[in-house]
Design a protein around this motif. Structure first.
Motif, PDB file in Angstrom:
ATOM      1  N   TRP A  52       0.384  79.888   6.931  1.00  0.00           N
ATOM      2  CA  TRP A  52       0.726  79.784   5.398  1.00  0.00           C
ATOM      3  C   TRP A  52      -0.260  79.941   4.493  1.00  0.00           C
ATOM      4  O   TRP A  52      -1.274  79.885   4.512  1.00  0.00           O
ATOM      5  CB  TRP A  52       1.654  78.360   5.072  1.00  0.00           C
ATOM      6  CG  TRP A  52       0.859  77.226   5.068  1.00  0.00           C
ATOM      7  CD1 TRP A  52       0.250  76.643   4.105  1.00  0.00           C
ATOM      8  CD2 TRP A  52       0.055  76.231   6.190  1.00  0.00           C
ATOM      9  NE1 TRP A  52      -0.509  75.722   4.325  1.00  0.00           N
ATOM     10  CE2 TRP A  52      -0.456  75.403   5.591  1.00  0.00           C
ATOM     11  CE3 TRP A  52       0.434  76.618   7.577  1.00  0.00           C
ATOM     12  CZ2 TRP A  52      -1.007  74.437   6.422  1.00  0.00           C
ATOM     13  CZ3 TRP A  52      -0.425  75.663   8.278  1.00  0.00           C
ATOM     14  CH2 TRP A  52      -0.813  74.635   7.409  1.00  0.00           C
ATOM     15  N   PHE A  53       0.263  80.487   3.223  1.00  0.00           N
ATOM     16  CA  PHE A  53      -0.853  80.664   2.021  1.00  0.00           C
ATOM     17  C   PHE A  53      -0.569  79.411   1.115  1.00  0.00           C
ATOM     18  O   PHE A  53       0.530  78.933   0.992  1.00  0.00           O
ATOM     19  CB  PHE A  53      -0.262  81.880   1.236  1.00  0.00           C
ATOM     20  CG  PHE A  53      -1.012  81.980   0.041  1.00  0.00           C
ATOM     21  CD1 PHE A  53      -2.171  82.472  -0.175  1.00  0.00           C
ATOM     22  CD2 PHE A  53      -0.351  81.680  -1.297  1.00  0.00           C
ATOM     23  CE1 PHE A  53      -2.931  82.385  -1.360  1.00  0.00           C
ATOM     24  CE2 PHE A  53      -0.778  81.939  -2.585  1.00  0.00           C
ATOM     25  CZ  PHE A  53      -2.222  82.279  -2.418  1.00  0.00           C
TER      26      PHE A  53
ATOM     27  N   GLY B  63      -8.040  82.402   7.635  1.00  0.00           N
ATOM     28  CA  GLY B  63      -7.596  81.513   6.604  1.00  0.00           C
ATOM     29  C   GLY B  63      -8.653  80.730   6.160  1.00  0.00           C
ATOM     30  O   GLY B  63      -8.302  79.508   5.596  1.00  0.00           O
TER      31      GLY B  63
ATOM     32  N   ARG C 289      -8.165  77.505  -2.595  1.00  0.00           N
ATOM     33  CA  ARG C 289      -6.836  77.988  -2.082  1.00  0.00           C
ATOM     34  C   ARG C 289      -7.049  78.574  -0.652  1.00  0.00           C
ATOM     35  O   ARG C 289      -8.494  78.512  -0.023  1.00  0.00           O
ATOM     36  CB  ARG C 289      -6.092  79.247  -2.809  1.00  0.00           C
ATOM     37  CG  ARG C 289      -7.213  80.551  -2.676  1.00  0.00           C
ATOM     38  CD  ARG C 289      -6.685  81.569  -3.463  1.00  0.00           C
ATOM     39  NE  ARG C 289      -7.646  82.937  -3.351  1.00  0.00           N
ATOM     40  CZ  ARG C 289      -7.454  84.048  -4.317  1.00  0.00           C
ATOM     41  NH1 ARG C 289      -6.532  83.878  -5.218  1.00  0.00           N
ATOM     42  NH2 ARG C 289      -8.279  85.090  -4.030  1.00  0.00           N
ATOM     43  N   SER C 290      -6.055  78.893   0.224  1.00  0.00           N
ATOM     44  CA  SER C 290      -6.276  79.270   1.539  1.00  0.00           C
ATOM     45  C   SER C 290      -5.172  80.363   1.782  1.00  0.00           C
ATOM     46  O   SER C 290      -3.916  79.917   1.778  1.00  0.00           O
ATOM     47  CB  SER C 290      -6.248  78.040   2.557  1.00  0.00           C
ATOM     48  OG  SER C 290      -6.254  78.650   3.765  1.00  0.00           O
ATOM     49  N   ARG C 291      -5.604  81.532   2.312  1.00  0.00           N
ATOM     50  CA  ARG C 291      -4.688  82.693   2.657  1.00  0.00           C
ATOM     51  C   ARG C 291      -3.908  82.338   4.143  1.00  0.00           C
ATOM     52  O   ARG C 291      -4.819  81.753   4.874  1.00  0.00           O
ATOM     53  CB  ARG C 291      -5.302  83.857   2.520  1.00  0.00           C
ATOM     54  CG  ARG C 291      -5.865  84.539   1.156  1.00  0.00           C
ATOM     55  CD  ARG C 291      -6.394  85.575   0.970  1.00  0.00           C
ATOM     56  NE  ARG C 291      -6.806  86.065  -0.158  1.00  0.00           N
ATOM     57  CZ  ARG C 291      -6.061  86.542  -1.235  1.00  0.00           C
ATOM     58  NH1 ARG C 291      -5.064  86.974  -1.205  1.00  0.00           N
ATOM     59  NH2 ARG C 291      -6.838  86.732  -2.397  1.00  0.00           N
ATOM     60  N   SER C 292      -2.896  83.116   4.225  1.00  0.00           N
ATOM     61  CA  SER C 292      -2.596  83.283   5.680  1.00  0.00           C
ATOM     62  C   SER C 292      -3.602  83.705   6.603  1.00  0.00           C
ATOM     63  O   SER C 292      -4.246  84.663   6.349  1.00  0.00           O
ATOM     64  CB  SER C 292      -1.240  83.712   5.751  1.00  0.00           C
ATOM     65  OG  SER C 292      -0.008  83.103   5.006  1.00  0.00           O
TER      66      SER C 292
END
Length: 232
Positions: A99-100, A157, A203-206
């Protein structure tokens, strides 16, 4: 931990420790995590497990590993004071639970007790655990220690942070208006540690890779709590 690195964390809000943790320590963490029952995990709507909140309260054996040894010493070294354990969260990104995480500051911490003080605000209860938003001077004495149990390259991620965004509490609108170019990608190898202030915008990307990414996110604090409050 050199005073130079401690100063960099105070200035920028984060630092990556490239010297890996001992393999036997990682094995201890993995043994405790592997013993977790399915009921310990939070789940996505699909039913796939993805995190253990307040893992220091949920997983037998984890608290003792966090309250003594290398991680606590590291936090105390950075903050240059004795520290107490505040919380621990296991994030477990994997295929099916990928998940993002949008940009945010970590504003709430688990707490015992309650006081009438306007500087301690936004009290809430989630999953039978009480949380609160501490005042800025307490946040300034906190440090999150992110232990990477798996390799976390940019495509898997990795965390993205906004350097020097930890100096005050931002509104949601202020966070949303942060320009894209201000985010810095933080790829981290297995057993390496990312240190950060909880107020650092991140933040953290998929993940774009079919790989697992487990991170144990542990928060310590050097502040002395007011009478009537205690860490969990």
């Amino acid at each position: 931990m050199s005073l130079i690195i401690s100063a960099e964390i105070k200035r920028d809000g984060f630092q990556i420790c490239r010297e890996p943790l001992p393999q036997d320590m990682l094995a201890q963490f993995e043994a405790v995590i592997d013993s977790a029952g399915e009921y310990s995990y939070r789940r996505r709507r699909s039913g796939t497990r993805y995190a253990i909140r307040n893992a220091h309260l949920v997983l037998p054996g984890l608290r003792s590993l966090l309250e003594e040894g290398v991680l606590k010493e590291l936090a105390s070294d950075v903050l240059q004071q004795p520290v107490s354990l505040v919380s621990a969260t296991l994030f477990d990104k994997r295929p099916g639970a990928n998940w993002f995480v949008p940009p945010h500051q970590d504003l709430q911490v688990p707490i015992q007790g309650r006081i009438e003080d306007e500087d301690w605000k936004n009290w809430s209860v989630k999953a039978e655990q009480q949380y609160v938003e501490p005042p800025l001077n307490v946040f300034q004495q906190m440090l999150a220690v992110r232990v990477h149990l798996d390799e976390c390259p940019g495509e898997n991620g990795a965390l993205e942070v906004v350097p020097r965004s930890h100096r005050r509490r931002l509104t949601e609108d202020e966070v949303a208006l942060i320009p894209e170019q201000e985010f810095q990608l933080c790829p981290v190898d297995v057993r390496e540690v990312l240190l950060m202030n909880p107020l650092l915008v991140h933040r953290s990307r998929s993940s774009r890779l079919p790989l697992r990414r487990r991170v144990l996110h542990v928060v310590y604090c050097a502040a002395v709590l007011p009478e009537g409050l205690a860490w969990t």
